[in-house]
Design an enzyme around this catalytic site. Sequence first.
Site, mmCIF file in Angstrom:
data_model
loop_
_atom_site.group_PDB
_atom_site.id
_atom_site.type_symbol
_atom_site.label_atom_id
_atom_site.label_comp_id
_atom_site.label_asym_id
_atom_site.label_seq_id
_atom_site.Cartn_x
_atom_site.Cartn_y
_atom_site.Cartn_z
ATOM 1 N N SER A 52 39.821 -25.924 15.332
ATOM 2 C CA SER A 52 38.602 -26.500 16.248
ATOM 3 C C SER A 52 37.610 -26.388 15.276
ATOM 4 C CB SER A 52 38.420 -25.425 17.149
ATOM 5 O OG SER A 52 36.922 -25.858 17.818
ATOM 6 N N TYR A 57 36.289 -16.757 19.540
ATOM 7 C CA TYR A 57 37.130 -17.873 19.492
ATOM 8 C C TYR A 57 36.891 -18.623 18.037
ATOM 9 C CZ TYR A 57 38.505 -22.888 20.819
ATOM 10 O OH TYR A 57 39.031 -23.951 20.654
#
Length: 263
Positions: free
Chosen positions: A147, A158
């Site tokens: 990501s 995350y």
Amino acid sequence: MAMIFPGRFAGKVMMITGAAQGIGAGVATRAAAEGAQVMLVDRADFVTDVEQAIVAAGGKAVSICCDLETYAGAAEATTAAIVAFGRIDILINNVGGAIRMRPYAEFEPAQIDAEIRRSLMPTLYCCHAVLPTMLAQGAGTIVNLSSNATRGIRRVPYSAAKGGINGLTQALAMEYAESGIRVVATAPGGTSAPPRRVARNVEGDTAQEQAWMAEAIAQVTSSAFMKRYGTLDEQIAPILFLASDEASYVTGSTLPVAGGDLG
């Protein structure tokens, strides 16, 4: 409109995790249209909808429900793919996604653990589970989804998990290149997709959490040179390129697909 390359994956078995919706379902559907035999893995039982749609269109697909946040789930999925198709040529590690978005100081310890468990462990587990098969074949390709949120706000755990995906991709590629195994990744930015059928945070978001999420979305959009979210097709195409023999001399790399934001 996605461009289809008929036969690009003819004779290949591709295992896709998180295949019930979003990017995973799109990768599976297009790969099947390009000749892949696809093993669809998800913990949501509606993954069978994707299987049925692929088969109805003339493709070859089998689905299985298992929890990839456990090693047992990864082993079960791998075994099911081998039983169904006899081999695994390509693994697409698509499971992950931020559960909550909030300043790091506001995360509770259990919430930090949950983010790492969702967005790092399924990829670690599945890479390990498929290695014996790929080593025996003397060939294989693993495409991980990282990501651009390795640089972003309101989701530090995350971000850490996706940074782990980047490290895993490089180290695994270096370790197994001479065994004929390629390991690569894409780093998607913000992506427009239909509403999720299973909520990202099953506990629901408070008004404050919704405000923090809006801040994160604004940051993602402003950081992208193109000042917009990508489409599903814009994420699926690079994943399948890296999975294909066209990318045979690419390994250890993470390709940003985020409108100019390198993460």
